[in-house]
Design a protein around this motif. Structure first.
Motif, PDB file in Angstrom:
ATOM      1  N   ASP A   1      19.372  36.295  71.124  1.00  0.00           N
ATOM      2  CA  ASP A   1      20.141  36.277  72.284  1.00  0.00           C
ATOM      3  C   ASP A   1      19.402  36.418  73.990  1.00  0.00           C
ATOM      4  O   ASP A   1      19.477  35.649  74.814  1.00  0.00           O
ATOM      5  N   CYS A   2      18.197  37.112  73.639  1.00  0.00           N
ATOM      6  CA  CYS A   2      17.590  37.758  74.592  1.00  0.00           C
ATOM      7  C   CYS A   2      16.345  36.567  74.296  1.00  0.00           C
ATOM      8  O   CYS A   2      16.184  35.407  75.922  1.00  0.00           O
ATOM      9  N   ALA A   3      16.151  35.225  73.491  1.00  0.00           N
ATOM     10  CA  ALA A   3      15.214  34.024  73.853  1.00  0.00           C
ATOM     11  C   ALA A   3      15.717  33.285  74.529  1.00  0.00           C
ATOM     12  O   ALA A   3      15.534  32.709  75.526  1.00  0.00           O
ATOM     13  N   ARG A   4      17.111  33.042  74.086  1.00  0.00           N
ATOM     14  CA  ARG A   4      18.077  32.572  74.852  1.00  0.00           C
ATOM     15  C   ARG A   4      18.250  32.726  76.403  1.00  0.00           C
ATOM     16  O   ARG A   4      18.240  31.752  77.542  1.00  0.00           O
ATOM     17  N   TRP A   5      18.821  34.077  77.056  1.00  0.00           N
ATOM     18  CA  TRP A   5      19.074  34.012  77.739  1.00  0.00           C
ATOM     19  C   TRP A   5      18.019  35.092  78.857  1.00  0.00           C
ATOM     20  O   TRP A   5      18.601  35.507  79.953  1.00  0.00           O
ATOM     21  N   GLY A   6      16.930  36.026  77.947  1.00  0.00           N
ATOM     22  CA  GLY A   6      16.493  36.759  79.058  1.00  0.00           C
ATOM     23  C   GLY A   6      16.445  37.857  78.179  1.00  0.00           C
ATOM     24  O   GLY A   6      17.525  38.222  77.724  1.00  0.00           O
TER      25      GLY A   6
END
Length: 154
Positions: free
Chosen positions: A101-106
């Motif tokens: 999730d962090c990789a996709r949305w920051g």
């Protein structure tokens, strides 16, 4: 009251149904909940939304029913321990997905873990804050507070 939702004014809805002739009240959005330690004040001071709760709580029988139910919930599913256990359980389910999730949305997993910790901190001592807020907001006497919540108070 439990969540301390800070934008309750925009997110409280009242519904009437002719099928049973009753009014219903519900929150439609609590994404800004669990940030404010305000409890029942959030409900009783909500612009345009406090009239019904305040009128109902002026009724002694209704107030007693709510106090008994609040005490029951704070001994069970809304106890500090139960809420913290639920947060741990839910966090455990999604923890492995956070990196994607962090990789996709920051954002970072570290930030997410801090927010999980913040939720747990919010829930620690919440039961006692709710009791004190309820009693203050609805003017329960010390005797009533003891009657309904005595076994929950430290």
């Amino acid at each position: 009251a439990y969540t301390g939702n800070i934008d309750i004014n925009e997110n409280m809805r009242y519904y009437y149904t002719a099928a049973d002739g009753k009014w219903y009240c519900g929150l439609v959005d609590v994404d800004l909940g669990m940030f404010s330690f305000q409890c029942f004040e959030t409900v009783t001071e909500a612009f345009h939304h406090n009239a019904i709760p305040e009128a109902l709580m002026a009724n002694k029988e209704f107030r007693a029913m709510v106090a008994k139910r609040l005490a029951e919930l704070l001994k069970g599913s809304l106890s500090d321990e139960a809420m913290i256990a639920n947060i741990d359980w839910m966090a455990g389910i999604i923890r492995n997905e956070v990196a994607m999730d962090c990789a996709r949305w920051g954002g970072t997993s570290k930030h997410w873990e801090r927010m999980v910790g913040d939720l747990k901190t919010f829930c620690d001592g919440r039961a006692e804050r709710l009791i004190n807020s309820f009693c203050s907001s609805f003017h329960l006497s010390d005797a009533e507070k003891q009657e309904y919540f005595g076994d929950l108070l430290k």
